[in-house]
Design a protein around this motif. Structure first.
Motif, PDB file in Angstrom:
ATOM      1  N   VAL A 170     -14.141   2.546   4.207  1.00 42.76           N
ATOM      2  CA  VAL A 170     -13.169   3.612   3.991  1.00 42.76           C
ATOM      3  C   VAL A 170     -11.825   3.006   3.612  1.00 42.76           C
ATOM      4  O   VAL A 170     -11.453   1.942   4.084  1.00 42.76           O
ATOM      5  N   SER A 171     -11.130   3.705   2.732  1.00 41.57           N
ATOM      6  CA  SER A 171      -9.790   3.290   2.332  1.00 41.57           C
ATOM      7  C   SER A 171      -8.874   3.346   3.558  1.00 41.57           C
ATOM      8  O   SER A 171      -8.899   4.307   4.324  1.00 41.57           O
ATOM      9  N   GLY A 172      -8.072   2.309   3.758  1.00 38.71           N
ATOM     10  CA  GLY A 172      -7.196   2.228   4.919  1.00 38.71           C
ATOM     11  C   GLY A 172      -6.214   3.374   5.033  1.00 38.71           C
ATOM     12  O   GLY A 172      -5.790   3.738   6.121  1.00 38.71           O
ATOM     13  N   ARG A 173      -5.865   4.012   3.916  1.00 36.74           N
ATOM     14  CA  ARG A 173      -4.903   5.115   3.966  1.00 36.74           C
ATOM     15  C   ARG A 173      -5.460   6.347   4.677  1.00 36.74           C
ATOM     16  O   ARG A 173      -4.715   7.219   5.087  1.00 36.74           O
ATOM     17  N   LEU A 174      -6.772   6.411   4.838  1.00 36.99           N
ATOM     18  CA  LEU A 174      -7.395   7.572   5.479  1.00 36.99           C
ATOM     19  C   LEU A 174      -7.524   7.429   6.986  1.00 36.99           C
ATOM     20  O   LEU A 174      -7.772   8.409   7.674  1.00 36.99           O
ATOM     21  N   LEU A 175      -7.368   6.216   7.504  1.00 39.50           N
ATOM     22  CA  LEU A 175      -7.576   6.000   8.939  1.00 39.50           C
ATOM     23  C   LEU A 175      -6.337   6.349   9.735  1.00 39.50           C
ATOM     24  O   LEU A 175      -5.232   5.957   9.394  1.00 39.50           O
ATOM     25  N   PHE A 176      -6.523   7.082  10.837  1.00 43.21           N
ATOM     26  CA  PHE A 176      -5.404   7.408  11.720  1.00 43.21           C
ATOM     27  C   PHE A 176      -4.939   6.169  12.471  1.00 43.21           C
ATOM     28  O   PHE A 176      -3.803   6.077  12.872  1.00 43.21           O
ATOM     29  N   THR A 177      -5.821   5.202  12.675  1.00 42.08           N
ATOM     30  CA  THR A 177      -5.486   4.023  13.466  1.00 42.08           C
ATOM     31  C   THR A 177      -4.913   2.896  12.631  1.00 42.08           C
ATOM     32  O   THR A 177      -4.575   1.856  13.164  1.00 42.08           O
ATOM     33  N   SER A 178      -4.795   3.090  11.326  1.00 43.26           N
ATOM     34  CA  SER A 178      -4.312   2.031  10.453  1.00 43.26           C
ATOM     35  C   SER A 178      -2.821   1.804  10.667  1.00 43.26           C
ATOM     36  O   SER A 178      -2.043   2.744  10.752  1.00 43.26           O
ATOM     37  N   ASP A 179      -2.415   0.522  10.755  1.00 41.92           N
ATOM     38  CA  ASP A 179      -1.012   0.185  10.951  1.00 41.92           C
ATOM     39  C   ASP A 179      -0.182   0.437   9.695  1.00 41.92           C
ATOM     40  O   ASP A 179       0.974   0.752   9.773  1.00 41.92           O
ATOM     41  N   GLU A 180      -0.752   0.257   8.567  1.00 46.68           N
ATOM     42  CA  GLU A 180      -0.035   0.489   7.331  1.00 46.68           C
ATOM     43  C   GLU A 180      -0.915   1.286   6.384  1.00 46.68           C
ATOM     44  O   GLU A 180      -2.119   1.326   6.512  1.00 46.68           O
ATOM     45  N   ALA A 181      -0.259   1.947   5.434  1.00 38.34           N
ATOM     46  CA  ALA A 181      -1.001   2.728   4.441  1.00 38.34           C
ATOM     47  C   ALA A 181      -1.594   1.761   3.435  1.00 38.34           C
ATOM     48  O   ALA A 181      -1.002   1.466   2.408  1.00 38.34           O
ATOM     49  N   SER A 182      -2.749   1.253   3.734  1.00 36.00           N
ATOM     50  CA  SER A 182      -3.397   0.243   2.913  1.00 36.00           C
ATOM     51  C   SER A 182      -4.504   0.882   2.085  1.00 36.00           C
ATOM     52  O   SER A 182      -5.194   1.769   2.542  1.00 36.00           O
TER      53      SER A 182
END
Length: 155
Positions: free
Chosen positions: A48-60
């Motif tokens: 999954v694209s990092g921008r979709l994760l709620f737990t992601s530290d940055e919009a990756s």
């Protein structure tokens, strides 16, 4: 010894009070977005694209493996076997571009291929409106529509 037990009980009750307070705030607000909770799969985990994760530290934009219990933003996103999708489901039963989720009058699932998609065990013909608690089955991948998770920006 009794003082340590008493302090431990006090700390537990205090933390429980704080948790319940936050939980009740979540239930009172209806403006939290819908999300998809990844339940599991029989094969390789989805990417999954990092921008979709709620737990992601940055919009990756880098793709990360989903683990059961991970929560992701629900819209807008595309799912399929191809690497150009927001959620890549590496399984032969999944089409290259399988479906798209969009926010209209609710969370709308649109099929992009003839391969099967099930919502709560029922096949989707062309599109379906998803609601809280619906179970989405794509190949061997299971997702549940959930609500009540604020995007705090913290990991």
């Amino acid at each position: 010894m009794y003082l340590v037990v008493w302090l431990g009980r006090f700390l537990f009750l205090y933390l429980l009070y704080r948790f319940l307070g936050q939980f009740l705030k979540i239930l009172e607000k209806d403006d939290y977005p819908l999300g998809l909770l990844f339940v599991g799969c029989a094969h390789r985990p989805p990417l999954v694209s990092g921008r979709l994760l709620f737990t992601s530290d940055e919009a990756s934009a880098e793709k990360q493996s989903l683990k059961p219990g991970d929560l992701m933003r629900a819209v807008p996103l595309s799912m399929g076997r191809g690497p150009l999708n927001d959620v890549e489901l590496p399984e032969e039963a999944v089409a290259m571009f399988h479906l798209r989720l969009e926010q209209e009058d609710g969370l709308v699932l649109r099929k992009l291929d003839q391969n099967s998609v099930y919502v709560n065990g029922n096949p989707v013909e062309e599109e379906a409106v998803l609601s809280l608690g619906d179970v989405l089955n794509i190949g061997s991948y299971l997702f549940v529509v959930v609500k009540g998770f604020a995007d705090t920006g913290r990991g």
